[in-house]
Design a protein around this motif. Structure first.
Motif, PDB file in Angstrom:
ATOM      1  N   SER A 170      50.685  33.646  36.014  1.00 60.57           N
ATOM      2  CA  SER A 170      51.234  34.979  35.778  1.00 60.57           C
ATOM      3  C   SER A 170      51.738  35.134  34.361  1.00 60.57           C
ATOM      4  O   SER A 170      50.988  35.501  33.461  1.00 60.57           O
ATOM      5  N   TRP A 171      52.990  34.855  34.144  1.00 61.79           N
ATOM      6  CA  TRP A 171      53.634  35.085  32.857  1.00 61.79           C
ATOM      7  C   TRP A 171      52.943  34.351  31.723  1.00 61.79           C
ATOM      8  O   TRP A 171      52.781  34.846  30.628  1.00 61.79           O
ATOM      9  N   TRP A 172      52.524  33.130  31.984  1.00 61.81           N
ATOM     10  CA  TRP A 172      51.933  32.312  30.934  1.00 61.81           C
ATOM     11  C   TRP A 172      50.597  32.882  30.465  1.00 61.81           C
ATOM     12  O   TRP A 172      50.170  32.616  29.360  1.00 61.81           O
ATOM     13  N   THR A 173      49.940  33.621  31.310  1.00 66.48           N
ATOM     14  CA  THR A 173      48.591  34.075  30.968  1.00 66.48           C
ATOM     15  C   THR A 173      48.532  35.596  30.806  1.00 66.48           C
ATOM     16  O   THR A 173      47.712  36.253  31.423  1.00 66.48           O
ATOM     17  N   VAL A 174      49.420  36.119  29.983  1.00 66.70           N
ATOM     18  CA  VAL A 174      49.397  37.550  29.708  1.00 66.70           C
ATOM     19  C   VAL A 174      48.141  37.826  28.891  1.00 66.70           C
ATOM     20  O   VAL A 174      48.056  37.517  27.715  1.00 66.70           O
ATOM     21  N   SER A 175      47.155  38.357  29.560  1.00 66.11           N
ATOM     22  CA  SER A 175      45.848  38.570  28.932  1.00 66.11           C
ATOM     23  C   SER A 175      45.829  39.874  28.139  1.00 66.11           C
ATOM     24  O   SER A 175      46.712  40.726  28.284  1.00 66.11           O
ATOM     25  N   ALA A 176      44.803  40.015  27.341  1.00 63.90           N
ATOM     26  CA  ALA A 176      44.604  41.262  26.603  1.00 63.90           C
ATOM     27  C   ALA A 176      44.470  42.426  27.583  1.00 63.90           C
ATOM     28  O   ALA A 176      44.982  43.519  27.328  1.00 63.90           O
ATOM     29  N   ASP A 177      43.818  42.188  28.719  1.00 69.10           N
ATOM     30  CA  ASP A 177      43.663  43.263  29.710  1.00 69.10           C
ATOM     31  C   ASP A 177      45.015  43.691  30.276  1.00 69.10           C
ATOM     32  O   ASP A 177      45.260  44.879  30.485  1.00 69.10           O
ATOM     33  N   THR A 178      45.906  42.718  30.529  1.00 72.91           N
ATOM     34  CA  THR A 178      47.252  43.042  31.016  1.00 72.91           C
ATOM     35  C   THR A 178      47.998  43.869  29.977  1.00 72.91           C
ATOM     36  O   THR A 178      48.607  44.892  30.305  1.00 72.91           O
ATOM     37  N   LEU A 179      47.935  43.431  28.722  1.00 77.95           N
ATOM     38  CA  LEU A 179      48.609  44.175  27.656  1.00 77.95           C
ATOM     39  C   LEU A 179      48.011  45.563  27.461  1.00 77.95           C
ATOM     40  O   LEU A 179      48.738  46.523  27.183  1.00 77.95           O
ATOM     41  N   LYS A 180      46.715  45.680  27.638  1.00 74.41           N
ATOM     42  CA  LYS A 180      46.083  47.002  27.527  1.00 74.41           C
ATOM     43  C   LYS A 180      46.597  47.937  28.621  1.00 74.41           C
ATOM     44  O   LYS A 180      46.805  49.131  28.377  1.00 74.41           O
ATOM     45  N   GLY A 181      46.821  47.404  29.807  1.00 80.19           N
ATOM     46  CA  GLY A 181      47.393  48.217  30.881  1.00 80.19           C
ATOM     47  C   GLY A 181      48.807  48.673  30.538  1.00 80.19           C
ATOM     48  O   GLY A 181      49.171  49.837  30.761  1.00 80.19           O
ATOM     49  N   ILE A 182      49.599  47.763  29.975  1.00 81.63           N
ATOM     50  CA  ILE A 182      50.951  48.113  29.537  1.00 81.63           C
ATOM     51  C   ILE A 182      50.868  49.172  28.442  1.00 81.63           C
ATOM     52  O   ILE A 182      51.598  50.161  28.467  1.00 81.63           O
ATOM     53  N   MET A 183      49.974  48.956  27.485  1.00 84.06           N
ATOM     54  CA  MET A 183      49.852  49.896  26.363  1.00 84.06           C
ATOM     55  C   MET A 183      49.436  51.280  26.856  1.00 84.06           C
ATOM     56  O   MET A 183      49.974  52.298  26.399  1.00 84.06           O
ATOM     57  N   ARG A 184      48.505  51.337  27.789  1.00 79.51           N
ATOM     58  CA  ARG A 184      48.096  52.651  28.334  1.00 79.51           C
ATOM     59  C   ARG A 184      49.296  53.343  28.989  1.00 79.51           C
ATOM     60  O   ARG A 184      49.481  54.559  28.837  1.00 79.51           O
ATOM     61  N   SER A 185      50.104  52.581  29.717  1.00 79.07           N
ATOM     62  CA  SER A 185      51.303  53.151  30.351  1.00 79.07           C
ATOM     63  C   SER A 185      52.293  53.641  29.302  1.00 79.07           C
ATOM     64  O   SER A 185      52.891  54.708  29.457  1.00 79.07           O
TER      65      SER A 185
END
Length: 160
Positions: A42-57
């Protein structure tokens, strides 16, 4: 009336936005309930896709976030980034120790170091909003940030 004037004319604008951003904090808090295997993924593997979801939000509320980050001097939100990071740090600190206790992290770092790293992390995430980048450039930025902040290395896990 400017967007900034309109935003500050109703105190509920900032409060509503901050409540919406609390969703990010609640996600961090939920991590401490995971088992060690789930923690490692989870936390250790903050992927680009996860960050893109945060950024879209974040981009849904980009104008309000930009006002909180750049135009809050003299208001109770003048220290928005610091306050946001302090709250995230409290939740992350508990997760960090839970991960260590469950064997998902090889080491811990102290609260001051964690605060500084999280300040750098969230500052980097908010930069596209501050500089009013288009969403597509902000999403590309997420790919770089995911590489820059490899939390598994910081906490003694396995590098990507």
């Amino acid at each position: 009336m400017t967007l900034q004037d309109d935003f500050w004319s109703d105190p509920q604008h900032a409060q509503t936005l901050i409540r919406q951003l609390n969703g990010i904090k609640e996600i961090v808090e939920s991590y401490e309930k995971l088992n060690s295997e789930e923690m490692e993924q989870s936390w250790w593997t903050v992927s680009a896709d996860t960050l893109k979801g945060i950024m879209r939000s974040l981009y849904v509320h980009k104008d309000g976030i930009r006002i909180l980050l750049c135009c809050a001097d003299g208001t109770k939100h003048a220290n928005f980034l610091h306050d946001f990071v302090t709250d995230i740090k409290k939740r992350s600190f508990w997760f960090e120790y839970a991960a260590y206790d469950k064997g998902a992290a090889a080491q811990t770092i102290d609260e001051t170091e964690l605060h500084m790293l999280l300040t750098a992390y969230w500052s980097t995430i908010f930069e596209p909003i501050i500089h009013q980048l288009p969403l597509e450039k902000a999403l590309f930025h997420c790919e770089i940030v995911a590489k820059l902040f490899d939390w598994r290395v910081i906490f003694g896990g396995v590098s990507r």
